[in-house]
Scaffold this motif. Sequence first.
Motif, PDB file in Angstrom:
ATOM      1  N   TYR A 139      95.240  31.744  40.889  1.00 51.46           N
ATOM      2  CA  TYR A 139      94.877  32.895  41.722  1.00 51.46           C
ATOM      3  C   TYR A 139      93.401  33.251  41.633  1.00 51.46           C
ATOM      4  N   VAL A 145     100.599  37.284  41.521  1.00 52.05           N
ATOM      5  CA  VAL A 145     100.707  36.773  40.157  1.00 52.05           C
ATOM      6  C   VAL A 145     102.068  37.143  39.573  1.00 52.05           C
ATOM      7  N   SER A 146     102.493  38.378  39.799  1.00 55.29           N
ATOM      8  CA  SER A 146     103.783  38.835  39.291  1.00 55.29           C
ATOM      9  C   SER A 146     104.932  38.042  39.905  1.00 55.29           C
ATOM     10  N   ILE A 147     104.856  37.798  41.207  1.00 52.82           N
ATOM     11  CA  ILE A 147     105.894  37.023  41.881  1.00 52.82           C
ATOM     12  C   ILE A 147     105.964  35.614  41.306  1.00 52.82           C
ATOM     13  N   LYS A 150      99.166  28.513  38.538  1.00 50.84           N
ATOM     14  CA  LYS A 150      98.903  29.818  39.170  1.00 50.84           C
ATOM     15  C   LYS A 150      97.398  30.021  39.344  1.00 50.84           C
ATOM     16  N   MET A 171      97.300  40.671  42.485  1.00 52.93           N
ATOM     17  CA  MET A 171      98.137  40.941  41.319  1.00 52.93           C
ATOM     18  C   MET A 171      99.637  40.864  41.612  1.00 52.93           C
ATOM     19  N   PRO A 172     100.105  41.424  42.757  1.00 59.77           N
ATOM     20  CA  PRO A 172     101.537  41.236  43.056  1.00 59.77           C
ATOM     21  C   PRO A 172     101.918  39.767  43.202  1.00 59.77           C
ATOM     22  N   ASP A 206     105.054  34.687  38.311  1.00 62.41           N
ATOM     23  CA  ASP A 206     105.615  34.768  36.962  1.00 62.41           C
ATOM     24  C   ASP A 206     107.131  34.848  37.007  1.00 62.41           C
ATOM     25  N   ASP A 207     107.661  35.659  37.924  1.00 56.10           N
ATOM     26  CA  ASP A 207     109.113  35.768  38.057  1.00 56.10           C
ATOM     27  C   ASP A 207     109.724  34.433  38.456  1.00 56.10           C
TER      28      ASP A 207
END
Length: 507
Positions: free
Chosen positions: A299, A414-416, A297, A411-412, A418-419
């Motif tokens: 980012y 990163v969240s995606i 990741k 940030m979104p 992670d999911d």
Amino acid sequence: MRARWRHLAPYNRPMVKRPEREGAMKLLEEGVFPVRFLGFGFFWAWLFIAGLSPSPLFGSPLCVGGIPFELFELLMRCAMLAISLTLSCVIATDRGKYCFLALGAVAGIAVTPLLLWGGSEEAHSVAALLTAMTEVSLFLMWLSFFGAMRLGDTLTLLVISYGVGALLFLVALMGGERTLLGASIVFPLLSAAALVFSSRLISRRGGTALFDNESTEPLKDEALSEETSIRNVTKSIPALKMTLALVCYSLAFSLLAAMAFSGSFALPASYLAEPVCIVVLAGVYILYAQFAKDAAKPYVLYRAVAPSMGLGFALLAISGGESIAGEGMVMIGYLLFEVLALNDYCNIVKANDASLFRTMAIGRLAISVGMLAGWTAGFFSGSVSVAALAVFGMTIVLITATLVFTDRDRMPLVSIADDRAISEDRDLRLDKSTALASFAAECKLSKRETEVFDYLIAGRTTSYVAERLFVAESTVRAHVYNIYQKADVHSRMELMDAFDAFWAKHS
């Protein structure tokens, strides 16, 4: 609805050992990986030979109306991408994908004779159309293949494929005109063949091949979900902003090439600039993947895009276009954003259950539209000074970084990611019944010993096992002894500990 393009991942087998590390080094250890990055590299090497203006082999051909070859090719590419989006349901079939891939290979082979021996602008225009067909076909097919890889693998495949393509081009360039001529004819065919071959390799290793799992008829649910699929991606806030940023950064990047082509400033052997920058970028990424805590990741690398491109344009404005360092910084910044964005499109596809093929087509269309706008602005800039064009490019970069795609918009993503990592981890995790069978197979237990082993792990007594299997207790004890010998343990507790360790190792 889940599009069939997404069933390409080679890591869904229950017996595959979970990889302990992500990134370039892990992938380079896989035997199938060189086929993938070499195949996509053939495509990029061909594009450097045939798709750039000026080209080291074809020079600077002009199409109808005196339009530069690359500008006309970008126009045709946008049209081909729009057609591909419209016909995506047909392309999703077995026959459609074979035809789509064959179209790209054959069109790529035909480009060279048209550019070498077709002396008219009309012939060059046809060659530009064929170049666009090849570019769209091979790019979308390879990205649809790469996009179903595990988290982190797609980015590594993209960066190293770009780097390999650049190296292949530089090697062909050093080989002279005959080598370039042969490469321009052979590379599209090799790229298509490598895609089919690598797909077959993955199929034999337990994954799903690119061409083996599609029906021969158009997918009914695809037709119904086409509009919804595209809307899922484009209405996603991070995807929408990233797509707009791709358009803007592509515009700034291609503005540089158009400025050089139109004679605003002279770049010696300008076709060398992008391949060299790609090799540098690939080297930097490999180092990052080797030492970063979480190379899957990356980012934080988004933050380097705007400073690199902005400073590069500033150097070009100050030097009047004479700064090689400025040119390199613009190119590296843009290429970094492109590969990061394409990787995140794959993650967004997983999150929104969208079509990978259409999503990649949307991303490539955004890149092509931006490049078309940049080429148009740079080529028709007329008497505008180099400094003014460089300031314009720098302004685009600053606006994009502060208003279109900011650090907060990462940030979104990163969240995606992670999911997606959680989902992939769950898919790889062995359930207990599968782990029991795997442990028994590793210890080479017989069928009856495996049955006894299942009861032992469940905490059953020998008398219970004898009753359930309709055998004498002495027979059960004999089986238990053999199990202990094969598992290299001395008690039931040690056997259970050994199984728990095996399960944890493979989960």
